[in-house]
Design a protein around this motif. Structure first.
Motif, short mmCIF file in Angstrom:
data_model
loop_
_atom_site.label_atom_id
_atom_site.label_comp_id
_atom_site.label_asym_id
_atom_site.label_seq_id
_atom_site.Cartn_x
_atom_site.Cartn_y
_atom_site.Cartn_z
N ILE A 85 0.84 -1.21 0.00
CA ILE A 85 0.00 0.00 0.00
C ILE A 85 0.87 1.26 0.00
N TYR A 86 1.96 1.24 0.77
CA TYR A 86 2.86 2.40 0.80
C TYR A 86 3.51 2.62 -0.57
N THR A 87 3.88 1.53 -1.23
CA THR A 87 4.49 1.65 -2.57
C THR A 87 3.47 2.15 -3.59
N LEU A 88 2.23 1.64 -3.51
CA LEU A 88 1.20 2.08 -4.44
C LEU A 88 0.85 3.55 -4.25
N SER A 89 0.97 4.05 -3.03
CA SER A 89 0.66 5.46 -2.77
C SER A 89 1.63 6.40 -3.49
N LYS A 90 2.80 5.87 -3.86
CA LYS A 90 3.79 6.69 -4.57
C LYS A 90 3.54 6.76 -6.07
N ILE A 91 2.67 5.87 -6.57
CA ILE A 91 2.33 5.92 -7.99
C ILE A 91 1.44 7.12 -8.25
N THR A 92 1.79 7.90 -9.24
CA THR A 92 1.11 9.19 -9.45
C THR A 92 -0.28 9.04 -10.04
N THR A 93 -0.50 8.04 -10.89
CA THR A 93 -1.80 7.90 -11.55
C THR A 93 -2.67 6.86 -10.84
N ILE A 94 -3.96 7.16 -10.82
CA ILE A 94 -4.91 6.21 -10.21
C ILE A 94 -4.97 4.94 -11.03
N GLN A 95 -4.89 5.07 -12.37
CA GLN A 95 -4.92 3.89 -13.23
C GLN A 95 -3.77 2.94 -12.90
#
Length: 334
Positions: free
Chosen positions: A229-239
């Motif tokens: 979840i912490y890693t995904l929060s760093k992804i800029t796009t929702i897609q």
């Protein structure tokens, strides 16, 4: 087993029963229909897990470390349901409630080993997911076939060791009173509580085993998803976040199916009636192996596509055989 039973070395008299009686359910009318229901669940579980294993063996494109863990999960589910369900049906549907002492311990060992491996299979799959999302560019280097096989082998050795100690400690007990097991199979807790001598070591392993086999794996899995979840929060796009998270949906479903009923039983097991507890435990042990392959077939696109491809090939082969037989058949003269 003399290592576990010092009474054998010291020639201390103790009582080892010739058999145990599995009491199971008490006072439930038409309980035989429940075991017919379990039989159909077992058939679905057997077919589903065999289908997943067959697809993974036949399709050479499914050779990533992830599918080694999936194959081990399907194999464990197949073996655990096969070790548990047929004997439960034979015990209660055909009223064969007597089981010899040695057969009871053997039954206990295989059931506990195979059922316990389910949690470690979820750990192996969580390792694959967390490495794939945290290190997508270095995934193939960090998670190799050798590493995944080593992880799975370690889990098997750990599980067998813990269960072997738990079952071995049963042999040090003297059963001088009741031989009635208040469960639906040779369950470790109900068996060791029948002992007349000191059951402290048995009680100790019964408290340690769930920590090693259930709760430490759960903590590791939850920790891995915190990292995800912490890693995904760093992804800029929702897609991008949704696409990465979709690869975890199948695994999360398996975790929920396996752990939610177990947590429920552990939290409320002491206040449950015996019949309610037995039904909850039996359904938890039997439904999970049935649902796991269904989830992986519907949630994993690669397995779904491979299964469709195999079914199409078989259908074409059957049509071809029918066509050849029609061509070879003698023509009728009118």
């Amino acid at each position: 087993m003399e290592f576990f039973n010092p009474a054998l070395k010291e020639n201390i008299t103790f009582v080892r029963p010739a058999y145990f009686i599995i009491s199971g359910f008490v006072g439930i009318p038409n309980i035989k229909y429940y075991f017919v229901f379990l039989f159909f669940i077992y058939i679905i579980s057997f077919i589903g897990n065999m289908a997943v294993m067959t697809v993974l063996i036949v399709d050479h494109t499914l050779r990533s470390p992830k599918y080694i863990a999936v194959f081990n999960l399907a194999l464990t589910d197949l073996l655990s349901s096969s070790a548990l369900v047929p004997k439960v049906i034979d015990t209660f549907l055909f009223n064969h409630r007597y089981i010899s002492y040695s057969n009871c311990l053997t039954y206990m060992f295989f059931c506990f080993t195979l059922l316990s491996m389910q949690s470690f299979n979820l750990v192996a799959l969580s390792i694959d997911r967390v490495m794939a999302i945290l290190y997508p560019l270095h995934y193939q280097v960090k998670v190799t076939h050798r590493i995944m096989l080593s992880v799975i082998a370690f889990f098997w050795i750990l599980t067998v060791t813990v269960v072997l100690i738990a079952v071995g400690l049963i042999t040090r007990l003297s059963f001088c009173e009741s031989v009635v097991i208040k469960s639906y199979y040779c369950d470790h807790g109900p068996v060791y509580r029948l002992g007349c001598n000191d059951v402290t070591p048995n009680r100790g392993i019964s408290r340690l085993a769930p920590i090693l086999i259930l709760w430490i794996p759960l903590v590791f899995i939850l920790g891995s998803y915190c990292c995800i979840i912490y890693t995904l929060s760093k992804i800029t796009t929702i897609q991008g976040q949704v696409k990465a998270f979709k690869t975890c949906i199948g695994h999360i479903s398996l975790i929920a199916i396996y752990y939610i009923p177990i947590i429920f039983v552990f939290c409320f097991g002491t206040t449950m009636q015996v019949n309610t507890r037995i039904i909850s435990l039996s359904l938890t042990s039997i439904l999970t192996p049935m649902l796991n392959p269904i989830i992986y077939v519907f949630q994993t696109q690669e397995i779904k596509d491979s299964l469709k491809k195999l079914l199409k090939i078989k259908a074409r082969a059957k049509i071809g055989k029918i066509g050849q037989s029609l061509l070879k058949a003698p023509k009728t003269l009118f």
